[in-house]
Design an enzyme around this catalytic site. Sequence first.
Site, short mmCIF file in Angstrom:
data_model
loop_
_atom_site.label_atom_id
_atom_site.label_comp_id
_atom_site.label_asym_id
_atom_site.label_seq_id
_atom_site.Cartn_x
_atom_site.Cartn_y
_atom_site.Cartn_z
N GLU A 1 -2.66 -1.13 4.38
CA GLU A 1 -2.89 -2.24 3.45
C GLU A 1 -3.66 -1.81 2.22
O GLU A 1 -3.37 -2.27 1.10
CB GLU A 1 -3.64 -3.35 4.18
CG GLU A 1 -3.88 -4.60 3.36
CD GLU A 1 -4.56 -5.67 4.19
OE1 GLU A 1 -5.46 -6.34 3.64
OE2 GLU A 1 -4.22 -5.82 5.38
N ASP A 2 -4.63 -0.91 2.38
CA ASP A 2 -5.58 -0.62 1.29
C ASP A 2 -5.54 0.81 0.77
O ASP A 2 -6.31 1.15 -0.13
CB ASP A 2 -7.01 -0.93 1.74
CG ASP A 2 -7.23 -2.42 1.95
OD1 ASP A 2 -6.55 -3.21 1.29
OD2 ASP A 2 -8.06 -2.79 2.79
#
Length: 710
Positions: free
Chosen positions: A122-123
Site C-alpha cells: 500500500e505505501d
Amino acid sequence: MSAEATNPASPGPVAPTVPRRKARPRIDLRRLGRAALLGPAARDRLPDAIGHVAEAHRAHYPEADLEALRRAYVLAESSHRGQMRKSGEPYITHPLAVTLILAELGAETTTLTASLLHDTVEDTDVTLDQVGEEFGAEVRYIVDGVTKLEKVDYGAAAEPETFRKMLVATGNDVRVMSIKLADRLHNMRTLGVMRPEKQARIAKVTRDVLIPLAERLGVQALKTELEDLVFAILLPEEYKHTRELIVDNSARADDPLAEVADEVRGVLRDADIQAEVLIRPRHFVSVHRVARKRGRLRGSDFGRLLVLVNEDADCYGVLGELHTCLKPVVSEFKDFIAVPKYNLYQSLHTAVARADGQVVEVLIRTHQMHKVAEAGVIALGNPYAPPAEDQTATDDERVDPTRPGWLSRLLDWQEAAPDPDTFWSTLREDLAQDREITVYRPDGGRLGLPAGATCVDAAYAQYGEDAHACIGARVNGRLATLSTVLKDGDTVQLLMGQDPASEPSREWLEHAHTPAARIAIQRWLSTHPAPAAAQDAPAPQTEAPPRPVGDGSLGPSGAANAVVDQPGATVRLAGCCTPVPPDEITGFSVRGGVVTVHRLECPGVERMKSAGRAEVGVSWGDTTACRVTLFAESFGRPHLLADLTEAMAHEGAEIISATVEPPSRQRVRHTYTVQIPDAAALPALMRAMRDVPGVYDVSRAQPQLHPPVD
C-alpha cells in the site's frame, strides 16, 4: 495505515494523480534486505527491533522458525525507511506494534509475517507478486486482503469497497481480519495526533464495524480496548466521569472482590480442586454500562472473578463447590460450555451474594477456553494447516473451521448489494445485531440467524430468492405467520407455493431483519413497481371475496334423506352442526311440526333436552346426496380462490354459497356450503381442498356452544 505515512521532506502526504500501483517498478528484494541489515551481523541473526515480537511468539510456539519473520522485518524496514508517522515516529514502528499485538495473542508465524508486511504494498514500491515470490501464496493473499483500495480509483466509495474486499478475503482466510483489527487498535492508540473531526470519523467506523467484527470473531482483548478508545473520543464527558468512578473505587480501603476471591480459593483448596482465582477489572465501557443499569455502584460492580482450571469437568466441580459453600444467585447462571456462543466463547457464568448484599459475578473456564475467550480465532493457530492423517481434503479446497454462519451470510448478501452506499449502510445494520440464534429444519439441518429474525428471514436464508414463493410456516409444528419472531432452538418448516407467479408482499419488509431478506425483497419490488395509488397499501394477498351465492340455508332441498319416526313431520338438518351420513344423529320436535336433526355430539342436543323438547328417533334414508358447510383456512396468495374452487368442482361438489373473509395477518378464512352427490365422497373432497397449495386446514362446521332453541 497509509493515512499516517508521510515523507519528512514534504509538508504532508501527497495524493498521486494516477494509480501508483500501475507505475511501480520491479525492485530487487534481496538488495533491499541486505541494505536493512545493521552492521556486519550474520544473515541469520535476528534484528534487535523484533526481539519483543520473537519473545512473545516463542511463548506460544516454542519451536517456531523465526527466519520468515526476520526476512519480513528486513523487507518492511528497508521499504518504509524514510517514512514517518504523523506522531513523528519512524513508520516501521507501526507494523512492529501491530505484529507485537498479534504475537501476544498467540497468532502463528504466517500471520505475523503478513502483519510485518501489511503496509508495504500500500505505501511502498513492493508489489504483491514480489511478496508472493519471497514469502509464499498465503502471505501474499493476506497482505492483499488488508491492502486499501486507492481513493484516486474509487473516490468516496474507497472505504466501503475496501471493507467489502477485506470481508470477502476474510471469508477465505480469517487471518486477514485479525491483522486489520490489530492494525486499527494501534492506530486508535495513536489517534491523538489527528484533527478532532478525523478522530471522530475513524472512531465511528471503529464503533460501527470493527468492534462488532472483533466481537463476532471472539477477539475480546482487542474488542474491549477498542471500545474504551472509542468511548474516550466520542463520549469524552462520560469517559471522564467513568474514569473518576474507577479511580475512587481503587482508593477504597476494603475490596469486596479480593475478599470473595480469598473465600473462593479456600473453598476450592478444601475441595482439592487445582484452580487459579483472579480478579478481572471491568473495562471503562463495561463500568459505564453497569452504572447506567444499576445507578450507584458498589465495590463488587467494578470487576468479576475468573476461575481457571485444567479440565472441562473441573469447571462443573468448581461450580458445585461455589453453589454449595457460598450463597449462589441462581438467576445469574449460564452454561456457555455446553452451548458455546457463536463467537467460540465458552465459560460458566454464575454469581454469589455477600452478607452485605453485594453480588460478585464469577466466570469459570479452562486455560484453553480462556485463551480462546481472549484471542478468539487468533488463538486457533493456522486453520489451513494440512489435515491430519485421519482426515481428508478434496483437491485444493480449504474448509475453514473459523468461518461462522454470520460471515457466510454476510458474504452472500454483499454480492446482491447494488452499490457501495447500500453495502456500507447494510453492513452497519447487520453488525449491530450482536446475538445469534440457531433454528432447525424438519430434516435436521440448521439455520443460523440473528436474534430477532422472523420466518421471513428464515425463508430467504434457506431458499434465497426462491423464498418469494413462501406462503407460510410451521414453527414447532404449529402454523405461524411469516412475521413470527423465532427463538433459539425453534424448528421451522417453511411452506412453499407452487405458483411460479408467486411474489413477495411489501408487508414482508416490515418483518425482514436480515440483509439477505431485505435486499432480495427490495430488489423484487424495485423491478415490479406497484401502481401509484397502491404504493402505500399492502400488496393483495388474495382475490376479492365473492358475494354469497344463494341464501346459504340448509333447508330440505338437496339435503340427505333423514327418516323420522313421526309421520307427516318436516325434516330440517340443524345449521349448528350440519349432519351428513354416516354421522350419528338424533331429532327434536320444534314449532310447526318440524323435526330438526342434530349430530349426537352437538351441544345443542343437551340444550334441547333441558328445554323440554321431545326427542324423536331419526335415521338416514336411502338418498346419499347431502349438503354440508366446510371451513377452509389458507395463507393469502394470488389465484388461490380459483385453484380451490376448481379442486372442489373436480370432486363433484356444487357450491351453494361461498364467503371469503378479508385477509388477516396473512391468513384467509373461507366458508363454503356445498352439495355433494354422495356423503361418502366428503373425506375425498376435504383432502382435495387441503392439497391446494396455501390451504393448511379444512374442517366441517363445528357445533356451536350455545345454539338457539327452535
